[in-house]
Design a protein around this motif. Structure first.
Motif, PDB file in Angstrom:
ATOM      1  N   ILE A 261      -3.583  62.517  -9.967  1.00 46.53           N
ATOM      2  CA  ILE A 261      -4.867  63.213  -9.850  1.00 46.53           C
ATOM      3  C   ILE A 261      -4.735  64.659 -10.316  1.00 46.53           C
ATOM      4  O   ILE A 261      -3.649  65.244 -10.305  1.00 46.53           O
ATOM      5  CB  ILE A 261      -5.385  63.177  -8.405  1.00 46.53           C
ATOM      6  N   ASP A 262      -5.881  65.231 -10.739  1.00 42.61           N
ATOM      7  CA  ASP A 262      -5.906  66.647 -11.115  1.00 42.61           C
ATOM      8  C   ASP A 262      -6.269  67.496  -9.904  1.00 42.61           C
ATOM      9  O   ASP A 262      -6.367  66.990  -8.771  1.00 42.61           O
ATOM     10  CB  ASP A 262      -6.871  66.875 -12.280  1.00 42.61           C
ATOM     11  N   ASP A 263      -6.483  68.763 -10.114  1.00 43.60           N
ATOM     12  CA  ASP A 263      -6.759  69.678  -9.000  1.00 43.60           C
ATOM     13  C   ASP A 263      -8.079  69.369  -8.299  1.00 43.60           C
ATOM     14  O   ASP A 263      -8.285  69.764  -7.153  1.00 43.60           O
ATOM     15  CB  ASP A 263      -6.771  71.126  -9.504  1.00 43.60           C
ATOM     16  N   GLN A 264      -8.985  68.666  -8.975  1.00 47.43           N
ATOM     17  CA  GLN A 264     -10.268  68.292  -8.367  1.00 47.43           C
ATOM     18  C   GLN A 264     -10.217  66.906  -7.712  1.00 47.43           C
ATOM     19  O   GLN A 264     -11.222  66.412  -7.225  1.00 47.43           O
ATOM     20  CB  GLN A 264     -11.390  68.300  -9.420  1.00 47.43           C
ATOM     21  N   GLY A 265      -9.025  66.287  -7.704  1.00 50.32           N
ATOM     22  CA  GLY A 265      -8.880  64.979  -7.077  1.00 50.32           C
ATOM     23  C   GLY A 265      -9.328  63.828  -7.941  1.00 50.32           C
ATOM     24  O   GLY A 265      -9.470  62.704  -7.446  1.00 50.32           O
ATOM     25  N   ARG A 266      -9.518  64.063  -9.244  1.00 53.57           N
ATOM     26  CA  ARG A 266      -9.930  63.010 -10.153  1.00 53.57           C
ATOM     27  C   ARG A 266      -8.699  62.275 -10.693  1.00 53.57           C
ATOM     28  O   ARG A 266      -7.677  62.907 -10.983  1.00 53.57           O
ATOM     29  CB  ARG A 266     -10.753  63.578 -11.313  1.00 53.57           C
ATOM     30  N   VAL A 267      -8.835  60.959 -10.844  1.00 48.73           N
ATOM     31  CA  VAL A 267      -7.727  60.161 -11.375  1.00 48.73           C
ATOM     32  C   VAL A 267      -7.627  60.386 -12.883  1.00 48.73           C
ATOM     33  O   VAL A 267      -8.592  60.167 -13.621  1.00 48.73           O
ATOM     34  CB  VAL A 267      -7.929  58.661 -11.089  1.00 48.73           C
ATOM     35  N   ILE A 268      -6.455  60.831 -13.341  1.00 50.55           N
ATOM     36  CA  ILE A 268      -6.258  61.106 -14.766  1.00 50.55           C
ATOM     37  C   ILE A 268      -5.153  60.242 -15.383  1.00 50.55           C
ATOM     38  O   ILE A 268      -5.010  60.177 -16.593  1.00 50.55           O
ATOM     39  CB  ILE A 268      -5.936  62.600 -15.008  1.00 50.55           C
TER      40      ILE A 268
END
Length: 353
Positions: free
Chosen positions: A95-102
């Protein structure tokens, strides 16, 4: 790509099980509309939900793990590997800093040597194929060919079945044969496969389980028994792991089937008076696929040279206090070639795959 592992918390459980089996990754990442991770859903989560009486129409958000192990972008691979080993998980979302799966890390790529060694545990597990029936539901086709040799795509039905086990390291097969047995043996003699095929000859029809008595004392540990018209597209290794973890004497592989009745259903009492009416009811069933995992010790319960069904063995084991469990798979993971309509559906699915 990890994008096909994304699912919505509003998706129903049965559809999620289909997606899990199609991706073959054993995990889905549950995200909101912005791609933020809400949880993970494994095939184990779904099976626990089903076996606990959960509704197949329930939502993924009710079933998923809302506190999964996650990885931040740039984390050390060795640290991730150790964490996945400790937690016994097969995938970890990045996840990125916004909690999105990348992105995602998978056990099979991080730990290729360990996963290969783990899967070799099926090498010593024999598979018994019940191939002695006449296949009368496929007549007149089976007036000429035995049912195991009907074509399924570019191969025969029995080759497709055996090849699916060979992928998991199985190299010992027993074929229980009766009807047109010489044709079946001649076919494999000509084929010269790179696995061992032994035969159990039935002098007379012995049902779906009677011929197994010939293996009493000749096999040990666990064995898999399957009908010759059943093609299962699921993880055999996971089935065996479940069977052993639950300490079952017999595990029945079942398919989840859902039926919607397009009519109002009337319930009556003895005198013919209507007591209830249900409009277009929905039913969920677990259907026996014809694939079983057995402790070899239960084979000793089968009488010699008698017509005997595996369902009778199940009843006998249960009456003695033994454990008989089920392992659910989705409807799409069970291909049946036992009668014409199902055979045609199976051929259509194979062509479109």
């Amino acid at each position: 790509m990890f994008e096909n592992l994304m699912t919505s918390p509003q998706r129903n459980v049965l559809d999620a099980l289909h997606q899990l089996e199609e991706t073959r990754r054993k995990v889905l990442f549950v995200t909101d509309e912005d791609g933020q991770l809400l949880g993970t859903l494994t095939d184990g989560d779904v099976r626990r939900w089903i076996l606990g009486g959960g509704d197949l129409g329930g939502q993924v958000g009710q079933v998923c793990n809302t506190s999964p192990y996650v990885v931040k972008a740039g984390e050390d691979r060795d640290v991730i590997k150790q964490a996945m080993q400790r937690l016994q998980i097969t995938a970890a979302p990045v996840i990125d800093d916004q909690g999105r799966v990348i992105d995602a890390h998978f056990w099979e790529t991080l730990c290729a040597d360990e996963i290969e060694s783990h899967q070799r545990t099926l090498q010593n597990l024999p598979v018994i194929v019940m191939a002695g029936g006449k296949g009368s539901r496929l007549a007149p086709f089976t007036n000429v060919l035995p049912k195991p040799l009907i074509p399924v795509g570019e191969k025969t039905a029995i080759e497709v079945i055996l090849d699916s086990f060979v992928e998991y390291g199985v190299d010992q097969f027993y074929l229980s044969v009766n009807y047109k047995s010489k044709m079946i043996k001649a076919y494999f003699d000509e084929l010269e496969p790179n696995y061992r095929v032994d035969y159990i000859y039935e002098d007379k029809p012995l049902g779906t389980g009677g011929s197994l008595c010939a293996l009493n004392g000749k096999v040990s540990g666990d064995v898999i028994v399957t009908n010759c018209d059943v093609i299962i597209k699921a993880d055999y290794h996971a089935m065996v792991e479940h069977h052993r973890r639950e300490e079952n004497d017999i595990t029945v592989v079942v398919s989840m089937r859902s039926y919607d009745i397009p009519y109002g259903i009337c319930d009556i009492v003895d005198n013919g008076q209507l007591c209830a009416m249900r409009e277009k009811p929905h039913y969920d069933f677990m259907v026996n696929t014809g694939l079983y995992i057995l402790r070899s010790s239960v084979i000793s319960l089968i009488p010699e040279n008698e017509f005997y069904h595996l369902t009778q063995l199940i009843d006998e084991v249960r009456s003695r206090g033994g454990r008989v469990g089920v392992y659910p798979i989705s409807e799409k993971a069970w291909l049946d070639t036992g009668e014409w309509r199902q055979y045609c559906e199976t051929i259509s699915q194979i062509k479109s795959a």
